[in-house]
Scaffold this active site. Sequence first.
Site, PDB file in Angstrom:
ATOM      1  CB  SER A 138      19.062  59.041  80.190  1.00 12.52           C
ATOM      2  OG  SER A 138      19.645  60.228  79.642  1.00 12.52           O
ATOM      3  CE1 TYR A 151      13.844  60.490  79.236  1.00 19.02           C
ATOM      4  CE2 TYR A 151      16.180  61.854  78.881  1.00 19.02           C
ATOM      5  CZ  TYR A 151      15.806  60.303  78.933  1.00 19.02           C
ATOM      6  OH  TYR A 151      16.451  59.153  78.414  1.00 19.02           O
TER       7      TYR A 151
END
Length: 251
Positions: A138, A151
């Site tokens: 990501s 995250y």
Amino acid sequence: MPVALITGATSGFGRATARRFAEAGWSVIITGRRTERLDDLKQELGDKAAVHAVTLDVRDAEAVSKAVADLPSEFRPVTCLVNNAGLALAPEPAQKVALKDWHTMIDTNVTGLVNVTHAVLPSLIETGKGASIVNLGSVAGHWPYPGGHVYGATKAFVEQFGYNLRCDLLGTGVRVTDVAPGMAETEFTLVRTKGDQEASDKLYSGTTPLQAEDIAEQIYYVATLPDHININRLEIMPTRQAWSPFNIDRD
Ligand code: NDP
Ligand code: 8X3
């Protein structure tokens, strides 16, 4: 037929990726926790490709290793592993987040991804030239932002794990790519906000986020390049997403 094993194929990128590979005639192994969705997808793709569906929680190392050991012979060896299953939780600042949510992200995005990779590696090495591992990283693994805490850190792990794998897999023919998307409209934000449909709709409204099919196309692209080409990292953002200036705390 080449074989793709896709984790998290019940939604978003994973489901779109299963569709993309199946359309191209690949055999697909689809996995995820929601059996009903896997059954629906298997039925949908059944005319185009051979489909093997396995209900699987990637956090369960024993179940992962059994699922791989039990693959029917026509789904072996695996040509492409798409390590897609993952999630973000708790978009609040770190100091307000429940420890349980941090653990769930680590257990899924780090431990789960490692469980699957470890189980499938021998099969990918058996395939050799042309095989690939495509990990879903990501932009959050590369660029910090408020609420990214664990995250983003799990996705930084994914990126570095991929580079290190490349070093060890040199000579086997197996490629490793970190596909790192920015904002994409899937069930991701619904999961991150624990079911807040309004928050999810608000995030994606009035702009043009990436769609699951956009990322599926990139995954298919990196996995089907000539076998002497390895894309190390592919970062993809919507044109309408960019960085902000540094935040400054002032008196
Ligand atoms: P979705 O929520 O739409 O899909 C997530 C998938 O992961 C589902 O199929 C879900 O299946 C699966 N999954 C979650 N936990 C587990 C588990 N413990 N075991 C097995 N499968 C699991 O989100 P996306 O498609 O957007 O996300 C896919 C990946 O892409 C994730 O790794 C995410 O971090 C990453 N990503 C997403 C971005 C975005 O903006 N959407 C941007 C950058 C990266 P089930 O619940 O049935 O188990
Ligand atoms: C999630 C991408 O832009 O929401 O992996 O941080 S973003």
